[in-house]
Design a protein around this motif. Structure first.
Motif, short mmCIF file in Angstrom:
data_model
loop_
_atom_site.label_atom_id
_atom_site.label_comp_id
_atom_site.label_asym_id
_atom_site.label_seq_id
_atom_site.Cartn_x
_atom_site.Cartn_y
_atom_site.Cartn_z
N ARG A 29 -18.37 4.50 -1.48
CA ARG A 29 -17.39 5.25 -0.77
C ARG A 29 -16.51 4.49 -0.07
N LEU A 30 -16.65 3.08 0.23
CA LEU A 30 -15.67 2.30 0.91
C LEU A 30 -14.67 1.98 -0.21
N LYS A 31 -15.02 1.95 -1.42
CA LYS A 31 -13.98 1.64 -2.62
C LYS A 31 -13.06 2.80 -2.82
N GLN A 32 -13.34 3.82 -2.24
CA GLN A 32 -12.61 5.07 -2.37
C GLN A 32 -11.39 4.93 -1.47
N GLY A 33 -11.36 4.06 -0.52
CA GLY A 33 -10.30 3.84 0.36
C GLY A 33 -10.61 4.66 1.91
N SER A 34 -9.63 4.48 2.71
CA SER A 34 -9.89 5.15 4.00
C SER A 34 -8.53 5.74 4.13
N LEU A 82 -18.24 -7.42 11.29
CA LEU A 82 -19.75 -7.32 11.08
C LEU A 82 -20.43 -7.07 12.42
N THR A 83 -20.00 -7.66 13.49
CA THR A 83 -20.81 -7.48 14.91
C THR A 83 -20.51 -6.11 15.29
N TYR A 84 -19.22 -5.61 15.35
CA TYR A 84 -19.01 -4.37 15.53
C TYR A 84 -19.85 -3.21 14.77
N LEU A 85 -19.83 -3.43 13.52
CA LEU A 85 -20.58 -2.18 12.95
C LEU A 85 -22.16 -2.45 13.09
N GLU A 105 -12.39 -6.28 -1.78
CA GLU A 105 -10.92 -6.32 -2.02
C GLU A 105 -10.25 -5.12 -1.26
N ARG A 106 -11.14 -3.96 -1.15
CA ARG A 106 -10.51 -2.80 -0.77
C ARG A 106 -10.67 -2.75 1.04
N VAL A 107 -11.76 -3.18 1.38
CA VAL A 107 -11.95 -3.37 2.90
C VAL A 107 -11.07 -4.36 3.22
N THR A 108 -10.72 -5.48 2.60
CA THR A 108 -9.49 -6.26 3.04
C THR A 108 -8.18 -5.70 3.43
N ALA A 109 -7.99 -5.02 2.29
CA ALA A 109 -6.57 -4.18 2.29
C ALA A 109 -6.58 -3.03 3.30
N ASP A 110 -7.51 -2.38 3.53
CA ASP A 110 -7.57 -1.36 4.46
C ASP A 110 -7.64 -1.72 6.02
N PHE A 111 -8.45 -2.82 6.15
CA PHE A 111 -8.57 -3.44 7.38
C PHE A 111 -7.43 -4.28 7.88
N LYS A 112 -6.55 -4.57 7.12
CA LYS A 112 -5.15 -5.27 7.37
C LYS A 112 -4.35 -4.30 8.01
N ILE A 113 -4.38 -2.98 7.55
CA ILE A 113 -3.41 -1.97 8.05
C ILE A 113 -3.72 -1.73 9.31
N ASN A 114 -4.76 -1.62 9.94
CA ASN A 114 -4.93 -1.04 11.48
C ASN A 114 -6.44 -1.33 11.58
N PRO A 115 -6.83 -2.72 11.97
CA PRO A 115 -8.20 -3.13 12.01
C PRO A 115 -9.08 -2.41 13.18
N VAL A 116 -8.47 -1.93 14.26
CA VAL A 116 -9.33 -1.09 15.03
C VAL A 116 -9.70 0.24 14.69
N ALA A 117 -8.70 0.69 13.94
CA ALA A 117 -8.96 2.29 13.37
C ALA A 117 -9.98 2.06 12.28
N TYR A 121 -13.58 3.90 11.67
CA TYR A 121 -13.71 4.98 10.61
C TYR A 121 -15.07 4.37 9.77
N VAL A 122 -14.98 2.95 9.44
CA VAL A 122 -16.43 2.49 8.69
C VAL A 122 -17.67 2.60 9.53
N GLY A 123 -17.68 2.43 10.87
CA GLY A 123 -18.52 2.80 11.56
C GLY A 123 -19.14 4.13 11.66
N ASP A 124 -18.16 5.14 11.62
CA ASP A 124 -18.51 6.74 11.65
C ASP A 124 -19.22 7.05 10.16
N LEU A 125 -18.42 6.55 9.11
CA LEU A 125 -18.78 6.60 7.77
C LEU A 125 -20.23 6.28 7.29
N LEU A 126 -20.43 4.98 7.93
CA LEU A 126 -21.71 4.47 7.59
C LEU A 126 -23.03 4.86 8.44
N ASN A 127 -22.50 5.46 9.59
CA ASN A 127 -23.63 6.24 10.58
C ASN A 127 -24.06 7.53 9.59
#
Length: 171
Positions: A29-34, A82-85, A105-117, A121-127
Protein backbone atom coordinates in the motif's frame (compact mmCIF):
# COMPACT_ATOMS: atom_id res chain seq x y z
CA UNK A 1 -36.95 -20.43 24.03
CA UNK A 2 -35.57 -22.04 20.85
CA UNK A 3 -33.75 -18.80 20.04
CA UNK A 4 -32.24 -18.69 23.55
CA UNK A 5 -30.98 -22.26 23.25
CA UNK A 6 -29.32 -21.27 20.00
CA UNK A 7 -27.56 -18.11 21.27
CA UNK A 8 -26.71 -19.01 24.87
CA UNK A 9 -23.45 -20.82 24.05
CA UNK A 10 -20.32 -19.28 25.55
CA UNK A 11 -17.47 -18.68 23.16
CA UNK A 12 -13.84 -17.67 23.34
CA UNK A 13 -11.85 -16.03 20.62
CA UNK A 14 -8.26 -15.80 19.50
CA UNK A 15 -6.67 -13.28 17.22
CA UNK A 16 -4.09 -14.64 14.83
CA UNK A 17 -1.89 -11.71 13.80
CA UNK A 18 0.26 -12.79 10.87
CA UNK A 19 3.09 -10.26 11.01
CA UNK A 20 4.59 -11.14 7.63
CA UNK A 21 1.22 -10.93 5.88
CA UNK A 22 0.48 -7.57 7.53
CA UNK A 23 3.92 -6.13 6.69
CA UNK A 24 3.66 -7.24 3.05
CA UNK A 25 0.20 -5.69 2.71
CA UNK A 26 1.34 -2.41 4.33
CA UNK A 27 4.47 -2.22 2.15
CA UNK A 28 2.40 -2.78 -0.99
CA UNK A 29 0.00 0.00 0.00
CA UNK A 30 2.81 2.46 0.81
CA UNK A 31 4.52 1.72 -2.52
CA UNK A 32 1.35 2.91 -4.27
CA UNK A 33 2.12 6.42 -3.07
CA UNK A 34 0.16 8.90 -1.06
CA UNK A 35 -2.27 11.71 -1.84
CA UNK A 36 -0.03 14.16 0.03
CA UNK A 37 0.70 17.39 -1.82
CA UNK A 38 3.11 20.20 -1.18
CA UNK A 39 2.14 22.92 1.24
CA UNK A 40 0.19 25.64 -0.53
CA UNK A 41 -0.63 29.13 0.50
CA UNK A 42 -2.64 31.93 -1.03
CA UNK A 43 -1.71 35.58 -0.94
CA UNK A 44 -4.21 38.32 -1.59
CA UNK A 45 -3.40 41.93 -2.18
CA UNK A 46 -5.88 44.37 -0.64
CA UNK A 47 -6.27 47.97 0.30
CA UNK A 48 -6.27 48.81 4.01
CA UNK A 49 -7.08 52.29 5.27
CA UNK A 50 -7.41 53.65 8.75
CA UNK A 51 -10.33 55.89 9.51
CA UNK A 52 -11.95 57.32 12.61
CA UNK A 53 -14.16 54.21 12.74
CA UNK A 54 -11.25 51.81 12.60
CA UNK A 55 -9.47 49.92 9.86
CA UNK A 56 -11.17 49.50 6.50
CA UNK A 57 -10.22 46.41 4.49
CA UNK A 58 -11.09 46.50 0.79
CA UNK A 59 -10.13 43.36 -1.14
CA UNK A 60 -11.66 44.79 -4.32
CA UNK A 61 -9.05 47.58 -4.46
CA UNK A 62 -6.13 45.14 -4.28
CA UNK A 63 -4.04 43.65 -7.08
CA UNK A 64 -5.96 40.35 -7.11
CA UNK A 65 -5.22 36.90 -5.83
CA UNK A 66 -2.17 34.76 -6.45
CA UNK A 67 -1.72 31.11 -5.41
CA UNK A 68 1.78 29.74 -4.98
CA UNK A 69 3.09 26.27 -4.22
CA UNK A 70 5.62 26.55 -1.45
CA UNK A 71 8.90 24.79 -2.18
CA UNK A 72 9.58 24.31 1.47
CA UNK A 73 12.77 22.59 2.51
CA UNK A 74 12.24 20.62 5.70
CA UNK A 75 14.89 19.60 8.16
CA UNK A 76 13.87 15.95 8.20
CA UNK A 77 16.08 15.25 11.22
CA UNK A 78 13.46 17.02 13.35
CA UNK A 79 10.82 14.40 12.47
CA UNK A 80 10.74 10.98 14.09
CA UNK A 81 8.20 9.09 11.99
CA UNK A 82 9.00 5.80 13.72
CA UNK A 83 8.09 7.08 17.19
CA UNK A 84 5.09 8.99 15.86
CA UNK A 85 3.70 5.84 14.19
CA UNK A 86 4.45 3.68 17.22
CA UNK A 87 2.40 6.04 19.40
CA UNK A 88 -0.40 6.34 16.83
CA UNK A 89 -0.94 2.70 15.91
CA UNK A 90 0.38 0.66 18.82
CA UNK A 91 2.62 -1.66 16.83
CA UNK A 92 6.21 -2.42 17.75
CA UNK A 93 9.04 -0.35 16.36
CA UNK A 94 10.39 -3.47 14.66
CA UNK A 95 7.18 -4.02 12.66
CA UNK A 96 6.93 -0.35 11.71
CA UNK A 97 10.60 -0.28 10.68
CA UNK A 98 10.05 -3.36 8.49
CA UNK A 99 7.14 -1.61 6.78
CA UNK A 100 8.98 1.69 6.23
CA UNK A 101 12.14 -0.07 5.03
CA UNK A 102 10.13 -2.26 2.66
CA UNK A 103 8.87 0.84 0.86
CA UNK A 104 11.85 3.06 1.69
CA UNK A 105 12.27 4.77 -1.67
CA UNK A 106 8.62 5.77 -1.95
CA UNK A 107 8.34 6.63 1.76
CA UNK A 108 11.34 8.96 1.54
CA UNK A 109 10.01 10.72 -1.57
CA UNK A 110 6.52 11.23 -0.12
CA UNK A 111 7.80 12.16 3.34
CA UNK A 112 9.92 14.99 1.90
CA UNK A 113 6.86 16.61 0.30
CA UNK A 114 5.07 17.32 3.57
CA UNK A 115 6.37 15.41 6.63
CA UNK A 116 3.54 16.21 9.05
CA UNK A 117 0.76 15.36 6.61
CA UNK A 118 2.60 12.20 5.54
CA UNK A 119 2.99 10.99 9.13
CA UNK A 120 -0.76 11.45 9.66
CA UNK A 121 -1.58 9.72 6.36
CA UNK A 122 0.62 6.69 7.14
CA UNK A 123 -0.73 6.51 10.71
CA UNK A 124 -4.33 6.46 9.44
CA UNK A 125 -3.49 3.94 6.71
CA UNK A 126 -1.69 1.54 9.05
CA UNK A 127 -4.44 1.79 11.67
CA UNK A 128 -7.04 0.91 9.04
CA UNK A 129 -4.95 -2.00 7.76
CA UNK A 130 -4.30 -3.24 11.30
CA UNK A 131 -7.99 -3.11 12.26
CA UNK A 132 -8.99 -4.98 9.09
CA UNK A 133 -6.24 -7.56 9.57
CA UNK A 134 -7.33 -8.21 13.15
CA UNK A 135 -11.02 -8.42 12.19
CA UNK A 136 -10.29 -10.87 9.38
CA UNK A 137 -8.19 -13.10 11.64
CA UNK A 138 -10.45 -13.59 14.68
CA UNK A 139 -11.17 -17.23 15.38
CA UNK A 140 -14.18 -18.00 17.58
CA UNK A 141 -14.41 -21.28 19.48
CA UNK A 142 -17.56 -22.51 21.18
CA UNK A 143 -17.12 -23.88 24.69
CA UNK A 144 -19.26 -26.48 26.43
CA UNK A 145 -20.62 -23.78 28.76
CA UNK A 146 -23.89 -21.91 28.38
CA UNK A 147 -25.23 -18.60 29.67
CA UNK A 148 -28.04 -19.01 32.19
CA UNK A 149 -31.31 -17.28 31.24
CA UNK A 150 -31.77 -16.32 34.91
CA UNK A 151 -28.93 -13.86 34.45
CA UNK A 152 -31.40 -11.57 32.70
CA UNK A 153 -34.33 -12.22 35.00
CA UNK A 154 -32.86 -11.86 38.50
CA UNK A 155 -31.93 -8.15 38.47
CA UNK A 156 -32.91 -5.31 36.18
CA UNK A 157 -30.06 -4.25 33.95
CA UNK A 158 -28.61 -0.84 34.74
CA UNK A 159 -26.35 1.43 32.72
CA UNK A 160 -24.33 4.57 33.23
CA UNK A 161 -25.27 7.80 31.49
CA UNK A 162 -22.31 9.79 30.15
CA UNK A 163 -20.83 12.34 32.48
CA UNK A 164 -18.56 12.69 35.48
CA UNK A 165 -21.19 11.73 38.05
CA UNK A 166 -22.41 8.13 38.19
CA UNK A 167 -26.02 8.32 37.01
CA UNK A 168 -27.60 4.87 37.04
CA UNK A 169 -30.64 4.32 34.89
CA UNK A 170 -32.69 1.20 34.22
CA UNK A 171 -32.20 -0.23 30.77
Amino acid sequence: MDLWNHINKKTTYEIHFDEDQFVNLAVARLKQGSPISRVQYTTRMASIKQSDGGIIYDAEQGDGTRETVAKAEYDLSKFDILTYLQNEIGLTRRIIARILNGAAERVTADFKINPVAYEEYVGDLLNELKENHIAENIVYKMTDEEWDAELFKSEPLRGVVEGDTPNMVSV
